[in-house]
Design an enzyme around this catalytic site. Sequence first.
Site, PDB file in Angstrom:
ATOM      1  N   CYS A 177      61.628  30.175-123.789  1.00  0.00           N
ATOM      2  CA  CYS A 177      62.999  30.205-123.242  1.00  0.00           C
ATOM      3  C   CYS A 177      63.216  31.512-122.492  1.00  0.00           C
ATOM      4  CB  CYS A 177      64.033  30.054-124.358  1.00  0.00           C
ATOM      5  SG  CYS A 177      64.256  28.343-124.881  1.00  0.00           S
TER       6      CYS A 177
ATOM      7  N   ASP B 179      48.422  30.562-118.161  1.00  0.00           N
ATOM      8  CA  ASP B 179      48.338  30.983-119.558  1.00  0.00           C
ATOM      9  C   ASP B 179      47.815  32.423-119.603  1.00  0.00           C
ATOM     10  OD1 ASP B 179      48.031  29.249-122.488  1.00  0.00           O
ATOM     11  OD2 ASP B 179      47.182  31.272-122.384  1.00  0.00           O
TER      12      ASP B 179
ATOM     13  N   HIS C 207      65.078  23.080-124.276  1.00  0.00           N
ATOM     14  CA  HIS C 207      64.375  23.483-125.496  1.00  0.00           C
ATOM     15  C   HIS C 207      64.176  22.302-126.439  1.00  0.00           C
ATOM     16  CE1 HIS C 207      62.608  26.129-128.427  1.00  0.00           C
ATOM     17  NE2 HIS C 207      63.189  25.328-129.313  1.00  0.00           N
TER      18      HIS C 207
ATOM     19  N   ASN D 295      49.761  20.563-128.013  1.00  0.00           N
ATOM     20  CA  ASN D 295      49.515  20.784-129.441  1.00  0.00           C
ATOM     21  C   ASN D 295      50.819  20.593-130.198  1.00  0.00           C
ATOM     22  OD1 ASN D 295      46.807  21.474-129.000  1.00  0.00           O
ATOM     23  ND2 ASN D 295      47.350  23.611-128.575  1.00  0.00           N
TER      24      ASN D 295
ATOM     25  N   HIS E 108      58.003  25.679-128.535  1.00  0.00           N
ATOM     26  CA  HIS E 108      58.770  25.151-127.397  1.00  0.00           C
ATOM     27  C   HIS E 108      57.793  24.228-126.685  1.00  0.00           C
ATOM     28  CE1 HIS E 108      61.777  25.801-123.923  1.00  0.00           C
ATOM     29  NE2 HIS E 108      60.869  24.939-123.475  1.00  0.00           N
TER      30      HIS E 108
ATOM     31  N   HIS F 232      55.265  22.341-124.631  1.00  0.00           N
ATOM     32  CA  HIS F 232      54.521  22.738-123.425  1.00  0.00           C
ATOM     33  C   HIS F 232      53.234  21.938-123.355  1.00  0.00           C
ATOM     34  CE1 HIS F 232      53.267  25.356-126.733  1.00  0.00           C
ATOM     35  NE2 HIS F 232      52.062  25.370-126.176  1.00  0.00           N
TER      36      HIS F 232
ATOM     37  N   HIS G  64      49.347  22.065-121.818  1.00  0.00           N
ATOM     38  CA  HIS G  64      48.270  22.849-121.220  1.00  0.00           C
ATOM     39  C   HIS G  64      47.617  22.004-120.135  1.00  0.00           C
ATOM     40  CE1 HIS G  64      47.996  25.781-124.683  1.00  0.00           C
ATOM     41  NE2 HIS G  64      48.600  24.770-125.287  1.00  0.00           N
TER      42      HIS G  64
HETATM   43  P1  AMP Z   1      49.951  26.530-128.231  1.00  0.00           P
HETATM   44  O1  AMP Z   1      48.959  27.247-129.125  1.00  0.00           O
HETATM   45  O2  AMP Z   1      49.569  25.136-127.883  1.00  0.00           O
HETATM   46  O3  AMP Z   1      51.352  26.662-128.780  1.00  0.00           O
HETATM   47  O4  AMP Z   1      49.893  27.293-126.844  1.00  0.00           O
HETATM   48  C1  AMP Z   1      50.596  28.471-126.592  1.00  0.00           C
HETATM   49  C2  AMP Z   1      49.931  29.106-125.401  1.00  0.00           C
HETATM   50  O5  AMP Z   1      50.826  30.030-124.863  1.00  0.00           O
HETATM   51  C3  AMP Z   1      48.634  29.843-125.711  1.00  0.00           C
HETATM   52  O6  AMP Z   1      47.576  29.273-124.953  1.00  0.00           O
HETATM   53  C4  AMP Z   1      48.947  31.282-125.308  1.00  0.00           C
HETATM   54  O7  AMP Z   1      47.843  31.935-124.727  1.00  0.00           O
HETATM   55  C5  AMP Z   1      50.081  31.093-124.323  1.00  0.00           C
HETATM   56  N1  AMP Z   1      50.993  32.212-124.182  1.00  0.00           N
HETATM   57  C6  AMP Z   1      51.617  32.901-125.170  1.00  0.00           C
HETATM   58  N2  AMP Z   1      52.439  33.824-124.640  1.00  0.00           N
HETATM   59  C7  AMP Z   1      52.337  33.721-123.302  1.00  0.00           C
HETATM   60  C8  AMP Z   1      52.942  34.401-122.204  1.00  0.00           C
HETATM   61  N3  AMP Z   1      53.820  35.379-122.373  1.00  0.00           N
HETATM   62  N4  AMP Z   1      52.581  34.033-120.942  1.00  0.00           N
HETATM   63  C9  AMP Z   1      51.692  33.048-120.761  1.00  0.00           C
HETATM   64  N5  AMP Z   1      51.107  32.359-121.748  1.00  0.00           N
HETATM   65  C10 AMP Z   1      51.416  32.683-122.997  1.00  0.00           C
END
Ligand code: AMP
Length: 109
Positions: free
Chosen positions: A3, A26, A42, A82, A93, A95, A97
């Site tokens: 957010c 990422d 959200h 995930n 939140h 998302h 990949h």
């Molecule tokens: P998940 O583990 O599926 O919740 O994925 C979260 C992803 O967010 C991971 O691949 C992290 O590397 C990525 N991540 C966390 N913080 C940031 C950020 N500030 N900017 C870009 N990616 C992020």
Amino acid sequence: MFCKIINGDIPCSKVYEDDKILAFHDINPQAPVHCLIVPKVHIASADGIDETNADVVAEVFMAAPIIAKKLGLTRGYRIITNIGEDGCQSVKHIHFHLVGGRQLSETMA
Ligand code: AMP
């Protein structure tokens, strides 16, 4: 936390944005191309999708080919979301990949 990125409080390396979605690289890429497609609304995870918010899923998958094209993924890519502890979700939140830029593994788990 996403957010704060959406609000502009935390910077990101933006790839795509429209009124419903933000996509950015990422911070810890697991493939030559690894970008996150994040609905601005959200929702904690895909487990929270219901009839009131399901449109964001379509928005994500409509944006994905535009993002993939921007990132030069002409040979294909993979989209993963995930969910929860066993799914290794670290950011609560929703998302998606988007990974690619090389031949990906045949295994998914
Ligand atoms: P998940 O583990 O599926 O919740 O994925 C979260 C992803 O967010 C991971 O691949 C992290 O590397 C990525 N991540 C966390 N913080 C940031 C950020 N500030 N900017 C870009 N990616 C992020």
